[in-house]
Write a protein that holds these residues in place. Sequence first.
Motif, PDB file in Angstrom:
ATOM      1  N   LEU A 305      43.520  60.794  46.096  1.00 53.90           N
ATOM      2  CA  LEU A 305      44.526  60.992  47.135  1.00 53.90           C
ATOM      3  C   LEU A 305      44.403  62.377  47.760  1.00 53.90           C
ATOM      4  CD1 LEU A 305      47.667  59.373  45.439  1.00 53.90           C
ATOM      5  CD2 LEU A 305      46.449  58.495  47.432  1.00 53.90           C
ATOM      6  N   ALA A 310      45.885  62.323  51.575  1.00 51.52           N
ATOM      7  CA  ALA A 310      46.940  61.318  51.669  1.00 51.52           C
ATOM      8  C   ALA A 310      48.289  61.982  51.931  1.00 51.52           C
ATOM      9  CB  ALA A 310      46.993  60.518  50.365  1.00 51.52           C
ATOM     10  N   ARG A 313      54.006  62.374  50.136  1.00 51.46           N
ATOM     11  CA  ARG A 313      54.860  61.508  49.321  1.00 51.46           C
ATOM     12  C   ARG A 313      54.036  60.741  48.288  1.00 51.46           C
ATOM     13  NH1 ARG A 313      58.934  56.922  51.869  1.00 51.46           N
ATOM     14  NH2 ARG A 313      59.806  56.192  49.874  1.00 51.46           N
ATOM     15  N   GLU A 314      52.867  60.223  48.699  1.00 57.09           N
ATOM     16  CA  GLU A 314      52.010  59.488  47.765  1.00 57.09           C
ATOM     17  C   GLU A 314      51.478  60.409  46.677  1.00 57.09           C
ATOM     18  OE1 GLU A 314      49.186  56.513  49.201  1.00 57.09           O
ATOM     19  OE2 GLU A 314      49.875  57.007  51.236  1.00 57.09           O
ATOM     20  N   HIS A 317      54.218  61.150  44.226  1.00 58.58           N
ATOM     21  CA  HIS A 317      54.462  59.979  43.375  1.00 58.58           C
ATOM     22  C   HIS A 317      53.431  59.896  42.262  1.00 58.58           C
ATOM     23  CE1 HIS A 317      54.440  55.698  42.214  1.00 58.58           C
ATOM     24  NE2 HIS A 317      55.739  55.755  42.478  1.00 58.58           N
TER      25      HIS A 317
END
Length: 693
Positions: A305, A310, A313-314, A317
Motif C-alpha cells: 500500500l 494508497a 485511510r487504507e 487500516h
Amino acid sequence: MTTQSAFGRRLRRYYGWYTGSFLAFVGLLAIGEQFGLSPGVIGHVFLFATIAIYAGIGVMSRTSDVSEYYVAGRRVPAVFNGMATAADWMSAASYIGLAGTLYFSGFEGLAFVTGWTGGFVLVALLLAPYLRKFGQYTIPDFLGARYEGNVARIVGLVATVLASFVYLVAQIYGVGLITSRFVSVEFEIGLFVGLAGILVCSFLGGMRAVTWTQVAQYVILIVAYLAPVVILSYKVTGVPVPPAAYGSVLDRLSAKETELFVEPREIEVRERFGQRAADYEAKIAALPDSLEEERRSLIERLNRLRIDNAAAREIAHAERALRDLPKTPEQARATWEQARVEAAARSRPPPRHAEAHPGDTPEQKRVARNNFLALVFVLMIGTAALPHVLVRYYTTPGVVEARRSVFWSLFFIFLLYVTAPAYAVFAKWEVYNNLIGSSLSLLPNWVASWGKVGMVAIEDINGDGILQLAELRLNTDVILLATPEIAGLPYVVSGLVAAGGLAAALSTADGLLLTISNALSHDFYYKVVNPRASTQRRLVIAKSQLLVVAVIAAWVASMRPDNILFMVGLAFSIAAAAFFPALVLGIFWKRANRPGAVAGMLAGLVITLYYAARTHPFFGGSMTQAWFDINSISAGVFGVPLGFAMIVLVSLLTRPPSPEIQDLVDYMRYPRLPVEDSEAQPDSVAVRRRSQS
C-alpha cells in the motif's frame, strides 16, 4: 396501633406529594425540550436532581439509634416495605438487562422472570414471617442463635459477604455505566459520582435512610420503565396496556421470523459467517505457524500500500490491523476462539421468540430444557435466600405485616416483570419489520447514535448495501435504553429511562452495601470480637466498614469486569447453596443442629464455587467439564441438594440441639406464642447466652 396508622397516613401523604412533584418535574423538562432545551442539559438535570433527592432523604433520615440504623426501628408499614423491597430487589440487571435477555432468548429468558418472582413465593411461605418473629438484625444472627454458637454465625457471615460483594460489584459497575452514558463523562468519573450517591443514602441513617430512599427510587424506576413501553404499545397496537396487547404482535413476529429465516440473502450472509468461523478454526489448529503467516501477510500488504501510494485511510487500516494482531500464540488462540464462536453464532438463525427449548436435535432440546429448569431453580432458591432481601422483613412492625409486605413486594415487582416480555416483543417487531431489509444509507437515527457508543454494530459482510439480520449486532442493554428513540419519543423520555436505571442500580447497591457492613460490624465485631461494645462504637464500626467495602467494590468495578451476568448468577448460587437449606431446616426441623448446619453450609458453598470455577472461562474452566451439561450460571443446583443432605445426615449422626433451641423453633413457628420486638427477644427462650458460648 393508632400511632402506626397515623405514621402510615403521613407517609402516604409525603410520598403522594413526592410522586406528583416528580411527574410535574418531568413535564416541565418535556416543555423545556420543546423550547430548545438540549439533551445534554436534560441528562445533567435528571442526574443531579434525582441524586439530590436521594441525598436529601438520606440526610433527613440520619440516626444514632441502633434499632433505627439496623432495622429502621421495625416500624415500616407493609406497603412501603414492599416498595422498598421491590427497589432493593430490582437491580440494574433486572431493570436494564431483562428486556434485552428476553429479546435475544425469547421463551428461554422467561427462566429469569419465573425464578425471580417464584422466589418471593418461597419467602412468603417459608421464611419471612418466621425470621420476623425471631427478631434481631441479620441472617447470621439467626444462624448463630438457632445453631448455638459463633461457628455457624461466622460461616453465615462469610457467605453473606461473599454473595453480597459479588452482587455489589455488578451493581456499582452498572451505576458507573449508566452515569457515564447519562452525562457523557468517563466511566471512572461516572462510577465515583454514583458511589457518592450510594454513600450519602446509607452512611448517615443506615436501614432507616436506605428504606425511605428506596421507596422514592421505586417511584422513579417504575414510572421510567412503564412510560415508554405504554406509548410504544399504543403506537403499535392502539392499546396502551402492554401485557394485554403484545400477544397479537407476537403472532405477527412469528410469521415475520418464518419469512426472514428462509430469505435468500439471509441464508447467504449466514453461510459467509459460517465460512469465517471455519477459517478461524483452521487458523487455531495451525498455530503457531498461522500467526506468523498472518503477521507476514499484513506486513506485505502494508508495504504494498505504501509503495502504491494508497489512500491514507487504507494505510491506517492496515497499520491498525498489524498493531492489533495477537503477539503470542496463546493470545492468538484466545482471540481467534472468541471470534470463531461469535461468527459461528451469527451463522445460525436466532431461536424463534416463542419456541420453548430450541435445538436442532432431541439432545440439544434436552440440554436446553435442563438448563432452563436448573436456572429457574437456582434463581428461585437464591431469591429466597439473599441476605439483603430477607433482612427487609426484619423492618416491619410484626409478623402479619411481614407477610403482607411480601405480597406487596410481589405486586410491585410484578408491575415490571409482566411488562418486560412486551418490551422485548415490541422492540423485536420494530427491528424485524422496519429495520431489517432497509438500505444502510437510510437507517433511523437511533442506530447511528447508539453505534457511536458501541451498543449497535453493523457489518455488511456480503456488500449489498442492505441490512440483513445476521449483519446486525445489538448489545443486550440497548433494547431498553433505545426504546424511546425506537418509538420516536422526545429525549426527555430517554433521560427518564436512564434515571430509572440509575435508581435501580443505586437502590440495590445501597441494600447490598448495608448488608455487608452490618454483617462485619454487628455479627463479627459486636457478636464475636467485642460483645460489650457501646452503641456509639458499634455505629462507628458499621459506618467505617461501609466506607471500606464501598471503596473496595468501586475499585473492583473500575476494572470493568466483562462477566456481569455470570457474577449476578454466581451471587444467587452462593446464597441458595449456603443459606436456604440451613434456614428452612432451622425453622421447620427441630433435629437440625450446629454440626449439621455448618457441614451443610460449607459443603453447599464449596461445591458451588468448585463447579463455577470448573466450568466458567473467567476462572479458566470449560463447559467440556460440565456435569449433565448444566451452565456455570446455575452452579447452585448442585450445592442446594448437597446442603440439605449434609445437614440431615450429620444432624442425625450427632447429638440433637438443646431443649432451649427446640423451644426457639416452637416460638418462631406457632402464632399462639407471643411476639417480642426487643433487641434481646431470643432471651425469652434462653438462647442468647448459649449462642455466644
